[in-house]
Design a protein around this motif. Structure first.
Motif, mmCIF file in Angstrom:
data_model
loop_
_atom_site.group_PDB
_atom_site.id
_atom_site.type_symbol
_atom_site.label_atom_id
_atom_site.label_comp_id
_atom_site.label_asym_id
_atom_site.label_seq_id
_atom_site.Cartn_x
_atom_site.Cartn_y
_atom_site.Cartn_z
ATOM 1 N N PRO A 130 0.837 -1.206 0.000
ATOM 2 C CA PRO A 130 0.000 0.000 0.000
ATOM 3 C C PRO A 130 0.867 1.249 0.000
ATOM 4 O O PRO A 130 1.939 1.276 0.613
ATOM 5 C CB PRO A 130 -0.799 -0.128 1.300
ATOM 6 N N VAL A 131 0.413 2.290 -0.700
ATOM 7 C CA VAL A 131 1.126 3.566 -0.748
ATOM 8 C C VAL A 131 0.471 4.509 0.264
ATOM 9 O O VAL A 131 -0.710 4.842 0.135
ATOM 10 C CB VAL A 131 1.095 4.176 -2.158
ATOM 11 N N VAL A 132 1.252 4.943 1.244
ATOM 12 C CA VAL A 132 0.750 5.849 2.278
ATOM 13 C C VAL A 132 1.075 7.282 1.873
ATOM 14 O O VAL A 132 2.228 7.621 1.611
ATOM 15 C CB VAL A 132 1.386 5.536 3.642
ATOM 16 N N THR A 133 0.043 8.121 1.806
ATOM 17 C CA THR A 133 0.192 9.535 1.465
ATOM 18 C C THR A 133 -0.210 10.388 2.670
ATOM 19 O O THR A 133 -0.680 9.864 3.689
ATOM 20 C CB THR A 133 -0.698 9.899 0.271
ATOM 21 N N GLY A 134 -0.057 11.703 2.531
ATOM 22 C CA GLY A 134 -0.507 12.587 3.597
ATOM 23 C C GLY A 134 -1.994 12.448 3.854
ATOM 24 O O GLY A 134 -2.451 12.513 4.993
ATOM 25 N N GLY A 135 -2.766 12.218 2.779
ATOM 26 C CA GLY A 135 -4.199 12.003 2.941
ATOM 27 C C GLY A 135 -4.505 10.747 3.723
ATOM 28 O O GLY A 135 -5.450 10.706 4.519
ATOM 29 N N ASP A 159 7.028 1.710 12.757
ATOM 30 C CA ASP A 159 7.604 3.018 12.416
ATOM 31 C C ASP A 159 6.596 4.125 12.686
ATOM 32 O O ASP A 159 5.383 3.924 12.562
ATOM 33 C CB ASP A 159 8.017 3.062 10.946
ATOM 34 N N LEU A 160 7.104 5.305 13.018
ATOM 35 C CA LEU A 160 6.252 6.481 13.205
ATOM 36 C C LEU A 160 6.170 7.238 11.885
ATOM 37 O O LEU A 160 7.202 7.589 11.301
ATOM 38 C CB LEU A 160 6.831 7.380 14.294
ATOM 39 N N LEU A 161 4.962 7.501 11.414
ATOM 40 C CA LEU A 161 4.746 8.207 10.156
ATOM 41 C C LEU A 161 4.150 9.579 10.451
ATOM 42 O O LEU A 161 3.191 9.692 11.224
ATOM 43 C CB LEU A 161 3.812 7.403 9.252
ATOM 44 N N LEU A 162 4.705 10.614 9.803
ATOM 45 C CA LEU A 162 4.269 11.983 10.044
ATOM 46 C C LEU A 162 3.988 12.682 8.724
ATOM 47 O O LEU A 162 4.687 12.454 7.734
ATOM 48 C CB LEU A 162 5.351 12.773 10.795
ATOM 49 N N ALA A 163 2.988 13.558 8.724
ATOM 50 C CA ALA A 163 2.667 14.336 7.525
ATOM 51 C C ALA A 163 3.703 15.431 7.328
ATOM 52 O O ALA A 163 4.081 16.125 8.274
ATOM 53 C CB ALA A 163 1.275 14.945 7.648
ATOM 54 N N ALA A 164 4.169 15.569 6.091
ATOM 55 C CA ALA A 164 5.102 16.650 5.756
ATOM 56 C C ALA A 164 4.363 17.927 5.393
ATOM 57 O O ALA A 164 4.871 19.028 5.601
ATOM 58 C CB ALA A 164 6.001 16.216 4.598
ATOM 59 N N ILE A 173 1.277 5.258 13.758
ATOM 60 C CA ILE A 173 2.233 4.164 13.868
ATOM 61 C C ILE A 173 1.894 3.143 12.795
ATOM 62 O O ILE A 173 0.739 2.707 12.686
ATOM 63 C CB ILE A 173 2.186 3.528 15.261
ATOM 64 N N ALA A 174 2.867 2.801 11.976
ATOM 65 C CA ALA A 174 2.632 1.876 10.863
ATOM 66 C C ALA A 174 2.201 0.518 11.389
ATOM 67 O O ALA A 174 2.841 -0.045 12.273
ATOM 68 C CB ALA A 174 3.895 1.748 10.019
ATOM 69 N N ARG A 175 1.108 -0.008 10.830
ATOM 70 C CA ARG A 175 0.590 -1.318 11.225
ATOM 71 C C ARG A 175 0.874 -2.394 10.176
ATOM 72 O O ARG A 175 0.608 -3.560 10.398
ATOM 73 C CB ARG A 175 -0.921 -1.229 11.464
ATOM 74 N N GLN A 176 1.382 -1.956 9.030
ATOM 75 C CA GLN A 176 1.740 -2.896 7.980
ATOM 76 C C GLN A 176 2.875 -2.315 7.152
ATOM 77 O O GLN A 176 3.099 -1.097 7.147
ATOM 78 C CB GLN A 176 0.549 -3.188 7.071
ATOM 79 N N ARG A 177 3.602 -3.147 6.487
ATOM 80 C CA ARG A 177 4.690 -2.676 5.631
ATOM 81 C C ARG A 177 4.081 -1.907 4.471
ATOM 82 O O ARG A 177 3.079 -2.318 3.877
ATOM 83 C CB ARG A 177 5.497 -3.871 5.119
ATOM 84 N N SER A 178 4.669 -0.756 4.121
ATOM 85 C CA SER A 178 4.066 0.100 3.105
ATOM 86 C C SER A 178 5.129 0.951 2.421
ATOM 87 O O SER A 178 6.275 1.058 2.883
ATOM 88 C CB SER A 178 2.996 0.997 3.728
ATOM 89 N N ILE A 179 4.744 1.565 1.303
ATOM 90 C CA ILE A 179 5.584 2.506 0.575
ATOM 91 C C ILE A 179 5.114 3.919 0.903
ATOM 92 O O ILE A 179 3.913 4.173 0.978
ATOM 93 C CB ILE A 179 5.503 2.256 -0.944
#
Length: 261
Positions: A130-135, A159-164, A173-179
């Motif tokens: 899955p591709v994770v975007t800011g949306g 991993d911790l994911l933050l909006a740029a 917090i990422a729950r699955q491997r993603s791009i």
């Protein structure tokens, strides 16, 4: 008053935000609907009584206590410690000199990369991530999947994911491997047990204020990688037994509260 909180919750839930976006698009057509003509789902009295206190708490958490604005001030700051933008943004820049920076807490902080939407898949497959975007971080569903490429920035579970882009961190917090798309930063905390605390702080009122003072761009507000690394997390947050803020965006929490049952 209970009815007002219900209406607030509906229009700010994920479903309500999608409806509002569609309503704005419809308003570009010749048949413009009036806002007060829009029908929203309405609960029975028992459901309203059950949810009103939680809705009140969620709405209260979106507002900070008001204080008198200071028009001018003078202060001294060591620019070897604090960036000049921070020193000029508030009367007491020393607040940014306490705590531990994200750069110190993390083993790596990395930006996502732009991807070719023409090559992306619109349905999940076994060989695509899955591709994770800011949306996505703000609560919108995943709509793109891609096979992992050598240049991809990937997130691992935890991993911790933050909006740029935008004024909110929308920390997740990422729950699955993603791009990760270019609108997302990946922060890999050295001590995984602290990840929730950092996410909660950045999603809370204090973290919102700290991040907002570092955002630049009036049309498209964005925080750059250098400034993101300077954000300091108070030690009290890191030693607390519970996160100081929410671990999910407001729209997603409202969506679960109102429509899960």
């Amino acid at each position: 008053m209970a009815e007002a909180y219900w209406a607030w919750g509906v229009v700010n839930s994920d479903a309500g935000l999608r409806f509002r976006r569609a309503f704005l698009l419809d308003s570009l057509s010749a048949n413009v609907a009036r806002l007060d003509d829009v029908a929203i789902p309405w609960p029975d009295l028992q459901t309203l009584d059950r949810l009103v206190n939680t809705l009140f708490e969620l709405e209260s958490g979106t507002r900070a206590n008001e204080e008198e604005a200071i028009g001018t001030w003078w202060s001294s700051a060591d620019l070897r410690i604090v960036d000049w933008k921070v020193a000029l943004s508030m009367p007491n820049p020393s607040e940014f000199q306490t705590g531990i920076t994200l750069a110190e807490l993390a083993t790596e902080i990395r930006s996502g990369r732009s991807f070719d939407r023409g090559l992306a898949l619109t349905t999940p497959t076994d060989n695509a991530l899955p591709v994770v975007t800011g949306g996505s971080l703000s609560g919108r569903p995943i709509t793109r999947w891609m096979p992992e490429a050598p240049g991809s920035t990937t997130a691992e579970v935890g991993d911790l994911l933050l909006a740029a882009v935008g004024k909110r961190a929308n920390a997740r917090i990422a729950r699955q491997r993603s791009i990760l798309d270019s609108g997302v930063y990946r922060v890999r905390i050295a001590e995984p047990r602290l990840t929730e605390a950092v996410a909660g702080f950045l999603n809370g009122q204090e973290g919102y204020g700290v991040r907002n003072s570092l955002v630049s761009g009036s049309v498209i507000p964005r925080i750059n990688l250098r400034d993101l690394k300077q954000i300091r997390i108070p030690e009290s947050v890191l030693t607390s037994d519970s996160p100081p803020g929410p671990l999910q965006p407001l729209a997603e929490r409202l969506e679960h509260l109102l429509w899960a049952n």
